[in-house]
Scaffold this motif. Structure first.
Motif, mmCIF file in Angstrom:
data_model
loop_
_atom_site.group_PDB
_atom_site.id
_atom_site.type_symbol
_atom_site.label_atom_id
_atom_site.label_comp_id
_atom_site.label_asym_id
_atom_site.label_seq_id
_atom_site.Cartn_x
_atom_site.Cartn_y
_atom_site.Cartn_z
ATOM 1 N N ILE A 144 38.634 59.285 23.510
ATOM 2 C CA ILE A 144 37.634 58.580 24.310
ATOM 3 C C ILE A 144 38.305 58.077 25.577
ATOM 4 O O ILE A 144 39.359 57.433 25.522
ATOM 5 N N ALA A 145 37.706 58.366 26.725
ATOM 6 C CA ALA A 145 38.231 57.909 28.008
ATOM 7 C C ALA A 145 37.050 57.736 28.966
ATOM 8 O O ALA A 145 35.894 57.973 28.595
ATOM 9 N N GLY A 146 37.361 57.325 30.210
ATOM 10 C CA GLY A 146 36.298 57.053 31.151
ATOM 11 C C GLY A 146 36.284 57.964 32.357
ATOM 12 O O GLY A 146 35.384 58.783 32.535
ATOM 13 N N ALA A 147 37.263 57.849 33.230
ATOM 14 C CA ALA A 147 37.281 58.573 34.496
ATOM 15 C C ALA A 147 37.370 60.076 34.270
ATOM 16 O O ALA A 147 37.956 60.552 33.290
ATOM 17 N N ALA A 148 36.826 60.821 35.221
ATOM 18 C CA ALA A 148 36.774 62.278 35.095
ATOM 19 C C ALA A 148 38.162 62.890 34.994
ATOM 20 O O ALA A 148 38.377 63.836 34.220
ATOM 21 N N ASP A 149 39.128 62.370 35.759
ATOM 22 C CA ASP A 149 40.470 62.943 35.704
ATOM 23 C C ASP A 149 41.136 62.697 34.356
ATOM 24 O O ASP A 149 41.932 63.513 33.888
ATOM 25 N N LYS A 150 40.792 61.574 33.704
ATOM 26 C CA LYS A 150 41.358 61.288 32.390
ATOM 27 C C LYS A 150 40.761 62.214 31.335
ATOM 28 O O LYS A 150 41.473 62.698 30.448
ATOM 29 N N LEU A 151 39.477 62.465 31.446
ATOM 30 C CA LEU A 151 38.836 63.402 30.528
ATOM 31 C C LEU A 151 39.395 64.807 30.726
ATOM 32 O O LEU A 151 39.630 65.541 29.753
ATOM 33 N N GLU A 152 39.646 65.169 31.963
ATOM 34 C CA GLU A 152 40.209 66.489 32.251
ATOM 35 C C GLU A 152 41.603 66.621 31.662
ATOM 36 O O GLU A 152 41.969 67.669 31.122
ATOM 37 N N TRP A 153 42.422 65.555 31.769
ATOM 38 C CA TRP A 153 43.780 65.584 31.196
ATOM 39 C C TRP A 153 43.706 65.844 29.692
ATOM 40 O O TRP A 153 44.478 66.650 29.150
ATOM 41 N N LEU A 154 42.784 65.192 29.013
ATOM 42 C CA LEU A 154 42.646 65.406 27.573
ATOM 43 C C LEU A 154 42.280 66.858 27.270
ATOM 44 O O LEU A 154 42.877 67.493 26.382
ATOM 45 N N GLU A 155 41.328 67.390 27.994
ATOM 46 C CA GLU A 155 40.889 68.759 27.747
ATOM 47 C C GLU A 155 42.002 69.760 28.026
ATOM 48 O O GLU A 155 42.122 70.780 27.335
ATOM 49 N N GLN A 156 42.839 69.471 29.012
ATOM 50 C CA GLN A 156 43.977 70.347 29.310
ATOM 51 C C GLN A 156 44.975 70.397 28.153
ATOM 52 O O GLN A 156 45.732 71.362 28.029
ATOM 53 N N HIS A 157 44.966 69.357 27.324
ATOM 54 C CA HIS A 157 45.870 69.299 26.171
ATOM 55 C C HIS A 157 45.150 69.639 24.873
ATOM 56 O O HIS A 157 45.617 69.289 23.786
ATOM 57 N N ASP A 158 44.021 70.341 25.004
ATOM 58 C CA ASP A 158 43.255 70.808 23.846
ATOM 59 C C ASP A 158 42.766 69.656 22.988
ATOM 60 O O ASP A 158 42.669 69.765 21.767
ATOM 61 N N ILE A 159 42.455 68.537 23.648
ATOM 62 C CA ILE A 159 41.858 67.375 22.991
ATOM 63 C C ILE A 159 40.376 67.344 23.376
ATOM 64 O O ILE A 159 40.040 67.466 24.563
#
Length: 332
Positions: free
Chosen positions: A175-190
């Motif tokens: 769970i995160a907020g800002a778009a760049d933080k969500l993108e970082w998670l997705e880049q790590h297969d989260i």
């Protein structure tokens, strides 16, 4: 020699303001036997410090008004009257919020000899990293194949927690907020879920979509709607490790808490809070497991850096705005 340091002039109610913090300077006395003088190079600011500004003792004493604030720091020994420390040694200690610290040698730790930047020992290999590892392995008893949910999943603690959990093979949701933080998670297969603009009901539905079978482990950094939504998505026998509740740290009234605690009973779940200082004897085990992975580039970690002692309060206040990615640091 002069030392510049920050104090607070009052115990704040609600979100602290910048003018709460005052910068002072004083001449340091000569070293007593067993003391060490350190020129700080890196300072840490952390959410738990807000609790020490309340004027009330919790698991640690509150900051003293007018006295130098404290926090984790890294620096270089510039003078020593302690047998175990010599000039030039790099050390970690709790004499932060200042440029020069003078402390007893028995409260200092030599930096481990690993091929990592020294500031990593304030973040991924420091208290935040140790907190992530402890919460998963010692509190939540993470097992192979567990589905894991982490709130504040791109912060200093959460970003390591999701990576450690991912290595165990289950579905991991952050769970995160800002778009760049969500993108970082997705880049790590989260699998990334945003909390922005959502109440507990909507967030609960989004978590259900991200992991329909539910969670074996919830790593809690936030509280509030995140906790309520997580409680709606537990598997039978789930374990919840409560590291922090940052959403309520600046509240002026007491949080009434989630309305669905009965789910702990229904799902036969366990929820346990922990304070990392109670587990610090296990730090060598954490360093042995995680340190080589950091040194070899297998763990991705981020830092948000403010420069200059004067920026320390600003760095601290940004923690409550969600302005940091990874560990918030001040470079001197």
């Amino acid at each position: 020699m002069q030392s510049r340091y920050f104090t607070i002039r009052d115990y704040p109610k609600g979100t602290p303001s910048r003018d709460l913090f005052e910068l002072h300077s004083r001449a340091l006395p000569g070293l007593d036997e067993g003391e060490v003088r350190i020129r700080n190079t890196w300072l840490s600011v952390d959410p738990y410090m807000r609790g020490r500004m309340s004027g009330v003792r919790t698991y640690v004493a509150p900051f003293e008004l007018g006295a130098p604030l404290e926090g984790a720091a890294i620096g270089e020994v510039i003078e020593s009257r302690h047998a175990h420390f010599k000039v030039g040694d790099k050390v970690r200690h709790m004499g932060g919020w200042r440029d020069v610290a003078q402390l007893k040698g028995d409260v200092l730790d030599l930096l481990p000899d690993m091929q990592v930047p020294e500031q990593a020992y304030l973040g991924v290999l420091g208290m935040p990293g140790m907190t992530a590892w402890t919460g998963l392995n010692r509190i939540a008893n993470l097992r192979e194949g567990d589905n894991v949910l982490v709130s504040a999943a791109s912060g200093a603690v959460g970003s390591l927690a999701v990576q450690l959990a991912k290595a165990r093979g289950g579905t991991v949701v952050g769970i995160a907020g800002a778009a760049d933080k969500l993108e970082w998670l997705e880049q790590h297969d989260i699998r990334a879920v945003s909390y922005k603009g959502k109440d507990a009901r909507q967030l609960s539905a989004d978590l259900k979509e991200a992991c329909p079978e539910g969670f074996d482990v919830y790593y809690e950094n936030v509280g509030g709607a995140c906790l309520e939504a997580a409680l709606n998505n537990l598997k039978v026998g789930a374990r919840i490790a409560i590291c922090g509740l940052i959403s309520s740290y600046n509240d002026e009234t007491q949080d009434r808490g989630p309305s669905n605690l009965a789910n702990l009973l229904v799902q036969r779940a366990r929820m346990q809070g922990f304070i990392i200082f109670d587990h610090w004897t296990e730090y060598p085990h954490f360093l042995e497991e995680v340190g080589p992975r950091v040194a070899q580039g297998e763990i991705d970690y981020e830092e948000t850096i403010e420069s200059g002692l004067e920026r320390t309060p600003d760095a601290f206040l940004k923690l409550f705005e969600g302005a940091n990615r990874g560990k918030m640091l001040v470079r001197l």
